[in-house]
Structures are given as C-alpha cells and as structure tokens.
Design an enzyme around this catalytic site. Sequence first.
Site: not given
Length: 407
Positions: A84, A177
Amino acid sequence: MKYDNLLDRFIKYVKVNTRSDPDSETTPSTESQEAFALTILKPEMEAIGLQDVHYNPVNGYLIGTLPANNPTLTRKIGFIAHMDTADFNAENVNPQIIDNYQGGDITLGSSNYKLDPKAFPNLNNYIGQTLITTDGTTLLGADDKSGIAEIMTAIEFLTSQPQIEHCDIKVAFGPDEEIGVGADKFEVADFEVDFAYTMDGGPLGELQYETFSAAALEVTFLGRNVHPGTAKDQMINALQLAIDFHEKLPAKERPEYTDGYQGFYHLTGLTGTVEEARASYIIRDFEEASFEARKVKVENIAQSMNAQLGTKRVLVELNDQYYNMKKVIEKDMTAIELAKEVMEELAIKPVIEPIRGGTDGSKISFMGIPTPNIFAGGENMHGRFEFVSLQTMERAVDVIIGLVCKA
C-alpha cells in the site's frame, strides 16, 4: 551493480494505485491491493523462480520461497515489503526519470511544483545519479514499491545465477502498513525464518531496529447547542472544548518541533459542530515510561476538564498500535550484525538511527521474528515531493544478495 529490470519493474509497480483506506474494515483495506498482489506480483514471483507462492485472503499477505542451494547455509532469512501507499493521491502516477542529475531545481511535470535544493537539501546527495520523481500531482509510491522491486530483482538475479550459493529465503508482500494494521494478522507459522528484514527505509545505509511506540487517540467532545442570541450560561461549544483540550498539550511536543529520540502528540484531524466535535491524534515516543506518561497525561486532561464542566463531556479512547522493537531485537543482534557486515563489505556506511515512525517489523518482531529495517531509497515520502535514486535501489539489491549469500 546494475540490474536491467529494476527501473522498469519499479515504474510498473508505482503506476498501480494501491492507496490504503484508514476507514475500511476489510483486509486489505482496498481491493486494489489484492488485485496488485494477484494479477501483477504473484505471476511475476512464479516467473522468476519463487516456489510455493500463495496469497492469504485473511491477512492479505503474498508469500513465496526460494530454497537454499547450499545445505551448509542453514539460516533462513525473510524479506518483507508493503504494497500500500500513503494517504495522498495515488491515481495516475506518472513518474519522471531524471538522468544524471546535475543539481538545481527539478520541475515536477506541468504542475507548479518543483523539487528545490533550498527546500530539500537532501537533493544535493544525488548529484550524477538517476532520480525518479513525481509529476507533482501524486505521490511516487517508492514507500514501499522500491522495496518490492528490490526484493524481486534480487530473487531474479539469484535464480538466473544458480552458481551463486544462498540460504533459504522467504519473501512476503503485505497490505496496509501505512494505516498501521498491516501486520496485525501476519502468520508467523507461514513465514518460518530465523529473522527477517523489512525493505522499507530511506536513504543509503539506513539500518534501523528502534521504532516509536505508538498509540492512536480519539477524543469526543459533547457540547450543548442553543441559539447564540440567548447562549449566555447555557451554550457549551464542543469545538471550543476541542481547542481547550489541544492547548493543554505541550506546544513544543509536536512533530514540527521534535527530532531524534523526542516523542510527540500530533493532531491529525478535527471535525465537528457546536453540539459535538471529534479530534484525532497520534502519540509517539521511544521509551516505555515516557510513552505511558503521554497516555496518562491525556487521560488527566480529560478528567480535569470534565471535573470543571461538572459532567463527562470529554471522552477519551486510546489504542496502542505498535511498540519499539528494540526491546526484542537487542536480545539477539544477529540480524543487525550480519547487515552491518554486509554493508561494510559493499563499502556502504551503516547508518544506525531510530525510525521516527514504525514498520511492519515492529509488530512482527514482537510475534517472534526479529525484523529490523533496511534502506530502500525513498526520500520525501508520502507526498508530491517524493523521489528515489536508482543507484540507491541498486545498492539495496546488492545488500539483499549479500545477506543471503553470507547467512
């Protein structure tokens, strides 16, 4: 060393929008992360020779294995990167490639933004190098697609050079994350290694095993709305309560005033009306005692305000997010010593400093796998001024290869 596919691989990855969503209740938080894993990364992992490549829909992790080709290299090492990107526009990423940067301003596409060495003196560290920047309308996504590209490129190199002996290698690419929940569902049993590294650091040489301890703070303020013309001694403005609460926190203990080992309170969001308001904070510190003291302080502020108001109108919700992984890693510094040795052999000076942030390695370390962080090259991350040096990425690949060959 130069690696033919590294730049193209990185550009391909960053053009995919994998922005995570802090308001989502799914794992991954966005469908685009799962699509990125299944349609781009998984086929590529299989094509470059990783075995047992599998995606876990429960935790969003894509995992693969490269077995050792020398039985005397008995260690098992893992490499982890996140799919991400941060909370900034990631749609239609259009990277610019600046060959042989010679200093001065870099205009970001046709936007009105530029990378200026006066504002960003770190640019001066990259004279003569190839830089990849944004076009000024998005972030770049080097955090952490540089890490993914580096791990992939290292594996590709090893499988194309079977005479190079290496230990067992595990690879994991995970979600979310950036919103602090990526490793919450990580399965240690599916990642059997002695230790691992997140490839999620910044400039050349970074080697980190200290992170913040982190908590999320949500404060709800309950007001009482009446007509302002007759409000005397009746109205309680929830927005004013939020302002009062914020002003009771130490003014110099904010991100813009702190560095090194200093912690902070950071107001990340404020919404509301006279009737009800909500403030979102993150709390960060390195030492356990000072981290706990910060949480006690916000509780005490709320209690004091409620006592003054005569009723409970300031409601505090605190949730720990992750802890300083130094507590785990310092018990066995093998991963750090090995990385230092490899870097020094490659003429890279290890830069061992605390991470003023967190990585998935923080939580994974507390799950039983010591997981320090290694540089991946990104600079000015999480915004339109993000850039990365191709040469730093190449050096990160060198380090990965060095680690698994020396294990």
